[in-house]
Design an enzyme around this catalytic site. Structure first.
Site, PDB file in Angstrom:
ATOM      1  N   ASN A 195      -3.751 -39.998 -33.317  1.00  0.00           N
ATOM      2  CA  ASN A 195      -3.419 -42.047 -33.399  1.00  0.00           C
ATOM      3  C   ASN A 195      -2.292 -42.429 -33.466  1.00  0.00           C
ATOM      4  OD1 ASN A 195      -2.559 -44.100 -36.929  1.00  0.00           O
ATOM      5  ND2 ASN A 195      -4.132 -44.518 -35.076  1.00  0.00           N
ATOM      6  N   CYS A 210      -2.551 -42.676 -29.249  1.00  0.00           N
ATOM      7  CA  CYS A 210      -2.917 -42.938 -27.753  1.00  0.00           C
ATOM      8  C   CYS A 210      -4.455 -43.628 -27.897  1.00  0.00           C
ATOM      9  CB  CYS A 210      -2.885 -41.946 -26.853  1.00  0.00           C
ATOM     10  SG  CYS A 210      -1.698 -40.997 -26.692  1.00  0.00           S
ATOM     11  N   SER A 232      -6.878 -44.063 -30.305  1.00  0.00           N
ATOM     12  CA  SER A 232      -7.600 -44.962 -31.533  1.00  0.00           C
ATOM     13  C   SER A 232      -6.566 -45.751 -32.184  1.00  0.00           C
ATOM     14  CB  SER A 232      -7.845 -44.334 -33.031  1.00  0.00           C
ATOM     15  OG  SER A 232      -6.304 -43.497 -33.080  1.00  0.00           O
ATOM     16  N   ASP A 258      -8.817 -37.174 -24.071  1.00  0.00           N
ATOM     17  CA  ASP A 258      -6.914 -37.770 -24.315  1.00  0.00           C
ATOM     18  C   ASP A 258      -6.278 -37.585 -23.295  1.00  0.00           C
ATOM     19  OD1 ASP A 258      -5.039 -37.010 -25.149  1.00  0.00           O
ATOM     20  OD2 ASP A 258      -5.478 -34.657 -26.269  1.00  0.00           O
TER      21      ASP A 258
HETATM   22  P1  4NP Z   1      -4.125 -39.443 -29.439  1.00  0.00           P
HETATM   23  O1  4NP Z   1      -4.065 -38.416 -28.596  1.00  0.00           O
HETATM   24  O2  4NP Z   1      -5.041 -37.963 -29.954  1.00  0.00           O
HETATM   25  O3  4NP Z   1      -5.342 -40.298 -28.327  1.00  0.00           O
HETATM   26  O4  4NP Z   1      -3.349 -39.811 -30.453  1.00  0.00           O
HETATM   27  C1  4NP Z   1      -3.044 -37.089 -28.686  1.00  0.00           C
HETATM   28  C2  4NP Z   1      -1.910 -37.432 -28.979  1.00  0.00           C
HETATM   29  C3  4NP Z   1      -0.508 -36.355 -29.701  1.00  0.00           C
HETATM   30  C4  4NP Z   1      -0.965 -35.029 -29.354  1.00  0.00           C
HETATM   31  C5  4NP Z   1      -2.382 -35.220 -28.984  1.00  0.00           C
HETATM   32  C6  4NP Z   1      -3.362 -36.389 -28.313  1.00  0.00           C
HETATM   33  N1  4NP Z   1      -0.780 -34.199 -29.624  1.00  0.00           N
HETATM   34  O5  4NP Z   1      -0.827 -33.000 -29.376  1.00  0.00           O
HETATM   35  O6  4NP Z   1       0.761 -34.159 -30.000  1.00  0.00           O
END
Ligand code: 4NP
Length: 155
Positions: free
Chosen positions: A15, A17, A19, A126
């Protein structure tokens, strides 16, 4: 949120990047389209609770005129499955997590975001560990899906 509003929740892992980008883009496009919706986003994991969206997501989105003002990371809660009419996952892993977290009576609400871009079974990748290009791809895929979702809601 009012009782007449259709409520839409965008979900990724962190949450910070994908979403929140979907929330910002879709809110902008829904307002432009004159649709009165309740829009929110959340993550299936709690690594960044309370944080604003990632600076790289904000930079990519702001370059195209989207606002991330006031957005703060939160985790998906049990009440979300009752409250929201549509819960859109950015990838298969999020989709599976959402299904595992929820009662089967709510599973019809949970779908993949890119179904609305005409990209069946595909994922918003991601971008967290990659470079600027990944964030621009996320934005472009989310814009396409948001346009498709608005067209569907107008029908
Ligand atoms: P999101 O991206 O799922 O699009 O917000 C990520 C943000 C943080 C992490 C992985 C994906 N993380 O591992 O901290």
């Amino acid at each position: 949120m009012t009782t007449q509003q259709t409520a839409i929740l965008f979900v990724c892992l962190g949450n910070i990047c994908r979403s929140p980008t979907a929330e910002a883009v879709f809110r902008h496009k829904a307002e432009e389209a004159g649709l009165n919706l309740f829009i929110d986003s959340a993550g299936t994991h709690g690594y960044h609770i309370g944080s604003p969206p990632d600076n790289r997501s904000q930079a990519a989105g702001q370059a195209l005129g989207y606002s991330f003002k006031g957005l703060k990371c939160r985790r998906v809660s049990d009440e979300d499955f009752e409250k929201f009419d549509l819960i859109l996952a950015m990838d298969h892993s999020n989709l599976n997590n959402l299904r595992e977290m929820s009662d089967p009576v709510y599973h019809h609400k949970i779908k993949l975001m890119l179904d609305y871009a005409g990209l069946k079974d595909e994922e918003v990748p991601d971008p967290y560990y990659g470079g600027k290009k990944g964030f621009e791809l996320v934005l472009s895929l989310i814009e396409q899906a948001s346009d498709g979702l608005i067209a569907t809601l107008r029908k």
